[in-house]
Design a protein around this motif. Structure first.
Motif, PDB file in Angstrom:
ATOM      1  N   LEU A   1     -42.580  67.893 -18.735  1.00 10.11           N
ATOM      2  CA  LEU A   1     -42.309  67.210 -17.475  1.00 10.11           C
ATOM      3  C   LEU A   1     -43.517  66.470 -16.912  1.00 10.11           C
ATOM      4  CD1 LEU A   1     -40.060  69.773 -15.572  1.00 10.11           C
ATOM      5  CD2 LEU A   1     -39.406  67.569 -16.496  1.00 10.11           C
ATOM      6  N   PHE A   2     -44.699  67.051 -17.045  1.00  8.51           N
ATOM      7  CA  PHE A   2     -45.873  66.485 -16.387  1.00  8.51           C
ATOM      8  C   PHE A   2     -46.772  65.665 -17.300  1.00  8.51           C
ATOM      9  CE2 PHE A   2     -44.909  70.269 -13.727  1.00  8.51           C
ATOM     10  CZ  PHE A   2     -44.512  69.558 -12.604  1.00  8.51           C
ATOM     11  N   VAL A   3     -46.621  65.772 -18.603  1.00  8.53           N
ATOM     12  CA  VAL A   3     -47.497  65.030 -19.518  1.00  8.53           C
ATOM     13  C   VAL A   3     -46.706  64.095 -20.424  1.00  8.53           C
ATOM     14  CG1 VAL A   3     -49.213  65.236 -21.358  1.00  8.53           C
ATOM     15  CG2 VAL A   3     -49.223  66.874 -19.473  1.00  8.53           C
ATOM     16  N   VAL A   4     -45.768  64.637 -21.172  1.00 10.21           N
ATOM     17  CA  VAL A   4     -45.089  63.859 -22.208  1.00 10.21           C
ATOM     18  C   VAL A   4     -44.143  62.828 -21.600  1.00 10.21           C
ATOM     19  CG1 VAL A   4     -43.545  63.979 -24.190  1.00 10.21           C
ATOM     20  CG2 VAL A   4     -45.332  65.699 -23.898  1.00 10.21           C
ATOM     21  N   PHE A   5     -43.229  63.254 -20.731  1.00  8.32           N
ATOM     22  CA  PHE A   5     -42.236  62.330 -20.187  1.00  8.32           C
ATOM     23  C   PHE A   5     -42.866  61.182 -19.382  1.00  8.32           C
ATOM     24  CE2 PHE A   5     -38.873  65.921 -20.279  1.00  8.32           C
ATOM     25  CZ  PHE A   5     -38.670  65.693 -21.628  1.00  8.32           C
ATOM     26  N   PRO A   6     -43.871  61.430 -18.524  1.00  8.48           N
ATOM     27  CA  PRO A   6     -44.486  60.296 -17.823  1.00  8.48           C
ATOM     28  C   PRO A   6     -45.159  59.285 -18.759  1.00  8.48           C
ATOM     29  CG  PRO A   6     -44.980  62.303 -16.650  1.00  8.48           C
ATOM     30  CD  PRO A   6     -44.333  62.703 -17.954  1.00  8.48           C
ATOM     31  N   ARG A   7     -45.708  59.744 -19.868  1.00 11.14           N
ATOM     32  CA  ARG A   7     -46.350  58.811 -20.799  1.00 11.14           C
ATOM     33  C   ARG A   7     -45.336  58.020 -21.614  1.00 11.14           C
ATOM     34  NH1 ARG A   7     -51.783  61.747 -23.103  1.00 11.14           N
ATOM     35  NH2 ARG A   7     -52.662  62.168 -21.048  1.00 11.14           N
TER      36      ARG A   7
ATOM     37  N   LEU B   1     -39.440  53.311 -22.483  1.00  9.79           N
ATOM     38  CA  LEU B   1     -37.984  53.401 -22.572  1.00  9.79           C
ATOM     39  C   LEU B   1     -37.329  52.203 -21.884  1.00  9.79           C
ATOM     40  CD1 LEU B   1     -37.554  57.200 -21.816  1.00  9.79           C
ATOM     41  CD2 LEU B   1     -37.514  56.079 -24.022  1.00  9.79           C
ATOM     42  N   PRO B   2     -36.197  51.749 -22.393  1.00 11.08           N
ATOM     43  CA  PRO B   2     -35.562  50.549 -21.841  1.00 11.08           C
ATOM     44  C   PRO B   2     -34.659  50.808 -20.635  1.00 11.08           C
ATOM     45  CG  PRO B   2     -34.345  51.292 -23.736  1.00 11.08           C
ATOM     46  CD  PRO B   2     -35.553  52.197 -23.607  1.00 11.08           C
ATOM     47  N   PHE B   3     -34.782  51.954 -19.969  1.00 13.93           N
ATOM     48  CA  PHE B   3     -33.865  52.292 -18.890  1.00 13.93           C
ATOM     49  C   PHE B   3     -34.195  51.592 -17.577  1.00 13.93           C
ATOM     50  CE2 PHE B   3     -33.702  56.329 -21.487  1.00 13.93           C
ATOM     51  CZ  PHE B   3     -32.564  55.947 -22.154  1.00 13.93           C
ATOM     52  N   ASN B   4     -35.310  50.864 -17.501  1.00 23.82           N
ATOM     53  CA  ASN B   4     -35.671  50.168 -16.258  1.00 23.82           C
ATOM     54  C   ASN B   4     -34.937  48.856 -16.104  1.00 23.82           C
ATOM     55  OD1 ASN B   4     -37.432  52.183 -15.535  1.00 23.82           O
ATOM     56  ND2 ASN B   4     -39.192  51.211 -16.512  1.00 23.82           N
ATOM     57  N   GLU B   5     -34.286  48.399 -17.139  1.00 27.20           N
ATOM     58  CA  GLU B   5     -33.563  47.137 -17.096  1.00 27.20           C
ATOM     59  C   GLU B   5     -32.124  47.387 -16.622  1.00 27.20           C
ATOM     60  OE1 GLU B   5     -33.908  45.602 -21.029  1.00 27.20           O
ATOM     61  OE2 GLU B   5     -36.072  45.825 -21.044  1.00 27.20           O
ATOM     62  N   VAL B   6     -31.949  47.436 -15.301  1.00 28.42           N
ATOM     63  CA  VAL B   6     -30.658  47.748 -14.727  1.00 28.42           C
ATOM     64  C   VAL B   6     -29.952  46.437 -14.368  1.00 28.42           C
ATOM     65  CG1 VAL B   6     -29.459  48.878 -12.829  1.00 28.42           C
ATOM     66  CG2 VAL B   6     -31.505  49.910 -13.822  1.00 28.42           C
ATOM     67  N   THR B   7     -28.704  46.297 -14.760  1.00 27.12           N
ATOM     68  CA  THR B   7     -27.919  45.125 -14.402  1.00 27.12           C
ATOM     69  C   THR B   7     -26.730  45.560 -13.572  1.00 27.12           C
ATOM     70  OG1 THR B   7     -26.619  45.257 -16.424  1.00 27.12           O
ATOM     71  CG2 THR B   7     -28.596  43.878 -16.491  1.00 27.12           C
ATOM     72  N   THR B   8     -26.405  44.791 -12.570  1.00 28.18           N
ATOM     73  CA  THR B   8     -25.232  45.062 -11.739  1.00 28.18           C
ATOM     74  C   THR B   8     -24.318  43.873 -11.747  1.00 28.18           C
ATOM     75  OG1 THR B   8     -26.370  44.280  -9.770  1.00 28.18           O
ATOM     76  CG2 THR B   8     -26.513  46.633 -10.228  1.00 28.18           C
ATOM     77  N   LEU B   9     -23.051  44.128 -11.579  1.00 25.70           N
ATOM     78  CA  LEU B   9     -22.070  43.046 -11.562  1.00 25.70           C
ATOM     79  C   LEU B   9     -21.750  42.607 -10.165  1.00 25.70           C
ATOM     80  CD1 LEU B   9     -19.667  44.357 -14.319  1.00 25.70           C
ATOM     81  CD2 LEU B   9     -21.388  42.584 -14.517  1.00 25.70           C
TER      82      LEU B   9
END
Length: 51
Positions: free
Chosen positions: A32-38, A43-51
């Motif tokens: 939680l504190f080392v691996v995931f933040p790095r 990861l491509p999850f920041n590209e959010v599209t809305t209709l």
């Protein structure tokens, strides 16, 4: 794998159980504190599209 870890932990069953819980908590904290933040920026999850 879990059997190998259980056999390597020292002490009686109660002490092994406490050590196993602490080991799991340490692995979760490391993730939680080392691996995931790095990894998060990669990861491509920041590209959010809305209709």
């Amino acid at each position: 794998m879990y059997g190998w870890i259980w056999r390597r932990l020292p002490g009686p069953t109660a002490a092994k159980a406490v050590q196993a819980v602490l080991l799991v908590a340490a692995v979760i904290a490391l993730l939680l504190f080392v691996v995931f933040p790095r990894v998060e920026p990669l990861l491509p999850f920041n590209e959010v599209t809305t209709l």
